[in-house]
Each structure stands twice: as C-alpha cells, then as structure tokens.
Scaffold this motif. Sequence first.
Motif: not given
Length: 531
Positions: A405-408, A410-413, A426-431, A453-464
Amino acid sequence: MSSDIRPVFPEEQALIAHIIGKPAIFDDKSVWASDNRYYVDGKSFSVPVSRFSNCDATAIASKLQSLGIIPNTGTSDVIAFEKALIAYRDGIQYQKFHQHVQTFIAANQLRLSFIEDEAFSFVKQSAESFPRENLVVSFSGGKDSTVTADLVIRALSDPGILHIFGNTTLEFPLTIQYAARFHNEYPYTPFKNAINKDQNFYEVCKDIGPPARMMRWCCSMFKTGPITRILNNRFLQEKILTFYGIRKCESVSRSKYNRIEDNAESVKIQKQTVASPIFFWKDIDIWLYLLGRNVDFNDAYRLGYDRVGCWCCPNNNARAQFLSRIYMSEQSELWRQFLIDFSKSIGKPDAEVYVDSGKWKARQGGNGVASSKDVKITSTNCTAEENAKIYQLNQAVNDEFINMFIPFGLISKEMGRKLINETIILDKRSRMPILSIQPFSQADYEYAVKIKTLTVKDPDKLHRMVKYQIRKFNACRKCLKCESLCAHGAISITANSYRINPDKCKQCKMCVTAKYLDGGCLMNKYLKTKE
C-alpha cells in the motif's frame, strides 16, 4: 522478389533437397526464400506446411549427419554441432553460395550505402540528448540485434556502449554460443547477461500453464524483468536510451511503434527511451548488411531458422518446430510430452491432437488450471461500517501485504488502533488518513482483511485500486512485470518477496492503474477464467 526475402544457406539447402526428394538439386544454384516459398535461380516453388508435418525428422537428421552438418555424437553436444557447421561451411558446399552472395552485394551496393548512412545519422542524432554512459544496446543474439549493435558501435565510433543480452534460459544453444563469440569479438564492449535465476520455466508452466500466443508471460519473467534489474542497478533513477532491433514490418503490433518511443503504454521498461535504427529495414536489407559488411551472426540461421528467439515460443511456426525436431530433438520431445501432460490435466479429451495440431498455442485464460483461483477477488461489504470491504486472502496479513500500500501514501502503524492491529495509510501531501487496514476474522474465509476508505472523494475508485494490490498479494508469481513498469526503480522482486521501497516510490500509481497493468497483476490476464 519479395522484400522479406532471405538467403538460403547450404545447410538448409541440403535439408530442403532431402524433403523434396532431390538430394543434389541445389548444388550450383542461387537459392532464396520467403516464408515457405523458395526461389531457385529466380524460379519459385513452395514447400507446403503439411510436408514438414509429415516428414520423418529422425530420418532427415540421419541424412544430415551423413553430410557432416549434424555430428554423430548427438544434437545435444553444442560444441560438436558448431564444429560440424564450421567444417561444412569451409568445404566445397559454400563455394557456389559465396559466388552468388558476391553478385547480390555488388548489385545492391548503392542500397547498402544508403541504408547504412541513414542509420548512422539516426543513431548519432538519437544519442545527442543522452550522456554517452547512458546508452544501451539490447542484444538478443538474433540478426536484427546483431545489425543494430554493429551500427551503433560504428556510428558512434565507441565500443564502450553497454550491451545487455537477455538470456531467457530458452535460447537456442547456438544463440548462447554466438553471444559468447560476440563478446570475445568485442572485448572492450561492456556485455551483461540478464538472466532470471529465481525461476524455472518448466516449474512455472506447471503452476500457471505454458505460454500461448496471447499469453506470453515468459517475456516479462525471463527477459524484460531481468534486463530491468540490470538497468535499475546500473542507472538508479536516470533516464537511458536503448537501441533495439525493432522493425516495422515484423508484426502488426510493431508497425504501430514509433522509431523513437518513450510512450509509457508502448515501452516495456519505463526507465528507457527506445530507438530503432533499422525500423524501416526489410529482411533483405538485414542480410545485405550482414553479408556485405562481413558481420558474424548466429549459426541457427544457416540451419533454416528465420527467427531465433526462444526455441519453444508459441509464435514459432510449423516449419520452425520441424527444424527443432531435427536439430533439438531431445528438448523438443521433452517439451511435447510436457504439453501433452498439461493438456490432459486441464481436461482436453485428445491431448496429443490438441498439441500436435498447435491448438495449445491459442489457449486463453486459466481454465482448468488450479492456480486460477488466486486471481479471483472475493469480497463482501462490511455491514457495520460505511465504505469498508472485507477481502479474502490466501495467506495471513503480513508486512509484505502492508508494504503493497506504499503507492497510496505513507504507512502509519502508530496511528492505527493497536488492539485490532490496524494500519493507517496517509495521503503523502495532506497527511490526512485515506485507508484503514486491519486483519479480520470471517467465518467463510480462512484469511481476510478489512479495508476502509477514509476522507476520500471517490471511495469506489480507491477500492478498485486496492483490489489490484489484493490480487498481487494473492496471485503474484514473481513475473517481474511490476519491476519493469516502475520508472523509479521502487519495486524489487525476489524469489521470496515483493517489496516497494518507500524512499523511491513517487505515488505515480502506474502499478495500480488498469491502463498500464490490466487488473493490477499480469497473472490476471493469464489465469482469469470464464464464469
């Protein structure tokens, strides 16, 4: 004569003469060929494909042994085989051939000078935008890459251009011999062997099925991928220019390429721009250059092969298969028996006919293959949380899964809830948090994961895109396609792991975009089945 014509060397002349039952017919003739049509002193005749299928390859091999073309020690002895070819070549059988070749060269001297000068200009112009140390020649051991290598070295007057030989482990033995000979002839040319030592071709075939015309997974796993590894290690994140022996007339797909190509959808290795000096050349131009400039080439062409890629490639025609039954009898029989056994395992009622008729080459998808289940994504919506899905896995969630999931972002455990072993992306720009990942217990699944999915405009696209990484985790066969796709060298694959380097990943998302990798994993193409 057709522009895709080629010379017929005395070794192949002897073979064809025996096939048509006239052993001495070509002794003093000029012979050329275009596919299965032969031109003898300008008069044409054809050898039907059925003739090759019906011939006794063992009997033909015995006759060629009596002529000294094949050693009596057996075709598996490559050194003895090559010595036999050299002895035959040095004998009287080549005298007439050389006379006809000299006539051909003299008649086409202006053409030779033109194509050579034009190619020189193209090579020099293409190389101007790149540092000399960032130039590469892709060397396959075939006639096209041989001409390309010679053109580049001569045009730039520089033997120090890196050459990479993609040894697929499925090369003709004579190709390996020629590659070694080329390396010795150009001692000042850096020459790297790209080979996948982590995979065995037959073992992969047992797992996912043999490659077919529309499903050549072997190219990525055994050629493009190993070459990518060398480029990534040598050039880090630098852009390079690779000279390829691609020609427009070779296939419909190649006719759509550009002579200089850097389009992400067309270039197999994203780090490189591809330049093709011989893009507009015909077969007859290739042979004019090789013979006219006295350039050494692969001896497999002397035996009648018109292409010398992988010897068991599903794109090989019936004629090439016939030649391999003669010159590579042991390997050919082993491959045929494997194909028959595989055909039986997937339920083909008449496996031998299925194989011998060539129908196995048209196979598509993973029907009948047990591993096809790995590309199927099984998921359910979580009834307790919105925008959350539960995905079935074929192994437990581990660090390699989280690393996918690194392409999406930052990984934060640390931000995840420890009691449920949650990881936040985390979104790399907005955190801002965009994904929640947690191992999950589901009665119907042995292994499962809940992804929300959390705080994203298009959850279906992200799930795809999430599904693509699920598929990689379940179905990855270490085909190396992802390594080649990543322009930043962030993805590294070994026999035991798939890893994305967070320091190199730019979150470009090419590896999770269907435009560049359908279904997110190359195995989706090779293993998906019709419902």
